[in-house]
Design a protein around this motif. Structure first.
Motif, PDB file in Angstrom:
ATOM      1  N   ASP A  25     -12.010  -4.453   5.554  1.00  0.00           N
ATOM      2  CA  ASP A  25     -11.200  -4.047   6.703  1.00  0.00           C
ATOM      3  C   ASP A  25      -9.776  -3.670   6.307  1.00  0.00           C
ATOM      4  O   ASP A  25      -9.177  -2.788   6.901  1.00  0.00           O
ATOM      5  CB  ASP A  25     -11.135  -5.174   7.738  1.00  0.00           C
ATOM      6  N   ASN A  27      -6.782  -3.596   2.782  1.00  0.00           N
ATOM      7  CA  ASN A  27      -6.661  -3.527   1.329  1.00  0.00           C
ATOM      8  C   ASN A  27      -6.583  -4.907   0.686  1.00  0.00           C
ATOM      9  O   ASN A  27      -7.035  -5.096  -0.440  1.00  0.00           O
ATOM     10  CB  ASN A  27      -5.440  -2.704   0.932  1.00  0.00           C
ATOM     11  N   ASP A  44      -6.170   2.609  -0.482  1.00  0.00           N
ATOM     12  CA  ASP A  44      -6.639   3.152   0.799  1.00  0.00           C
ATOM     13  C   ASP A  44      -7.845   4.061   0.586  1.00  0.00           C
ATOM     14  O   ASP A  44      -8.839   3.977   1.310  1.00  0.00           O
ATOM     15  CB  ASP A  44      -5.532   3.950   1.498  1.00  0.00           C
ATOM     16  N   ILE A  45      -7.739   4.925  -0.415  1.00  0.00           N
ATOM     17  CA  ILE A  45      -8.835   5.847  -0.727  1.00  0.00           C
ATOM     18  C   ILE A  45     -10.072   5.064  -1.152  1.00  0.00           C
ATOM     19  O   ILE A  45     -11.185   5.327  -0.684  1.00  0.00           O
ATOM     20  CB  ILE A  45      -8.409   6.841  -1.830  1.00  0.00           C
ATOM     21  N   TYR A  46      -9.876   4.089  -2.034  1.00  0.00           N
ATOM     22  CA  TYR A  46     -10.982   3.265  -2.519  1.00  0.00           C
ATOM     23  C   TYR A  46     -11.684   2.576  -1.348  1.00  0.00           C
ATOM     24  O   TYR A  46     -12.902   2.603  -1.228  1.00  0.00           O
ATOM     25  CB  TYR A  46     -10.457   2.226  -3.516  1.00  0.00           C
ATOM     26  N   ARG A  47     -10.888   1.946  -0.477  1.00  0.00           N
ATOM     27  CA  ARG A  47     -11.439   1.198   0.664  1.00  0.00           C
ATOM     28  C   ARG A  47     -12.222   2.107   1.598  1.00  0.00           C
ATOM     29  O   ARG A  47     -13.349   1.791   1.992  1.00  0.00           O
ATOM     30  CB  ARG A  47     -10.311   0.500   1.431  1.00  0.00           C
ATOM     31  N   GLU A  48     -11.661   3.250   1.934  1.00  0.00           N
ATOM     32  CA  GLU A  48     -12.344   4.182   2.840  1.00  0.00           C
ATOM     33  C   GLU A  48     -13.637   4.713   2.225  1.00  0.00           C
ATOM     34  O   GLU A  48     -14.666   4.799   2.895  1.00  0.00           O
ATOM     35  CB  GLU A  48     -11.414   5.332   3.220  1.00  0.00           C
ATOM     36  N   ALA A  49     -13.582   5.075   0.948  1.00  0.00           N
ATOM     37  CA  ALA A  49     -14.778   5.598   0.276  1.00  0.00           C
ATOM     38  C   ALA A  49     -15.844   4.506   0.161  1.00  0.00           C
ATOM     39  O   ALA A  49     -17.035   4.757   0.403  1.00  0.00           O
ATOM     40  CB  ALA A  49     -14.417   6.139  -1.103  1.00  0.00           C
ATOM     41  N   ASN A  51     -16.246   1.818   2.103  1.00  0.00           N
ATOM     42  CA  ASN A  51     -16.797   1.514   3.429  1.00  0.00           C
ATOM     43  C   ASN A  51     -17.770   2.589   3.897  1.00  0.00           C
ATOM     44  O   ASN A  51     -18.821   2.286   4.464  1.00  0.00           O
ATOM     45  CB  ASN A  51     -15.676   1.325   4.445  1.00  0.00           C
ATOM     46  N   HIS A  52     -17.416   3.842   3.660  1.00  0.00           N
ATOM     47  CA  HIS A  52     -18.301   4.936   4.064  1.00  0.00           C
ATOM     48  C   HIS A  52     -19.617   4.867   3.292  1.00  0.00           C
ATOM     49  O   HIS A  52     -20.701   4.967   3.881  1.00  0.00           O
ATOM     50  CB  HIS A  52     -17.621   6.286   3.842  1.00  0.00           C
ATOM     51  N   SER A  74     -21.725   1.543  -3.740  1.00  0.00           N
ATOM     52  CA  SER A  74     -20.481   1.761  -2.999  1.00  0.00           C
ATOM     53  C   SER A  74     -19.266   1.685  -3.911  1.00  0.00           C
ATOM     54  O   SER A  74     -18.323   2.472  -3.775  1.00  0.00           O
ATOM     55  CB  SER A  74     -20.358   0.743  -1.867  1.00  0.00           C
ATOM     56  N   ALA A  78     -16.640   4.697  -4.626  1.00  0.00           N
ATOM     57  CA  ALA A  78     -15.210   4.473  -4.408  1.00  0.00           C
ATOM     58  C   ALA A  78     -14.393   4.831  -5.656  1.00  0.00           C
ATOM     59  O   ALA A  78     -13.360   5.487  -5.546  1.00  0.00           O
ATOM     60  CB  ALA A  78     -14.968   3.022  -3.988  1.00  0.00           C
TER      61      ALA A  78
END
Length: 85
Positions: A25, A27, A44-49, A51-52, A74, A78
């Motif tokens: 949810d 970082n 931020d990029i790592y987390r979003e990638a 999660n997706h 995942s 990421a």
């Protein structure tokens, strides 16, 4: 946050349920190695990638290697996203 995660892990082990702290949810929930080595924007990029990919690969038919866990795939996705930036 750590205390809550610890309590949740102990509770889940008592009722024989696998505990997972994913997707992430925030970082601060990312693995410590990610937080130490990546700047905030890359986190931020790592987390979003992550999660997706985590949501996308829940379906076993979408995995190339059926033996790989959703978490492993995942994390690969990421890292790949972070490397492209």
């Amino acid at each position: 946050m750590y205390c809550c995660n610890f309590i949740l892990k102990v509770f889940c082990s008592k009722i024989n349920v696998k505990y997972t702290n994913m997707p992430y949810d925030i970082n601060e929930a990312l693995p410590e190695s990610i937080q130490k080595h990546l700047p905030k924007h890359a986190q931020d990029i790592y987390r979003e990638a992550f999660n997706h990919a985590y949501k996308e690969y829940q379906d076993p038919d979408k995995k190339r290697d059926k033996d790989d866990s959703v978490e492993k795939i995942s994390h690969r996705v990421a890292w790949s996203a972070v490397k492209k930036v």
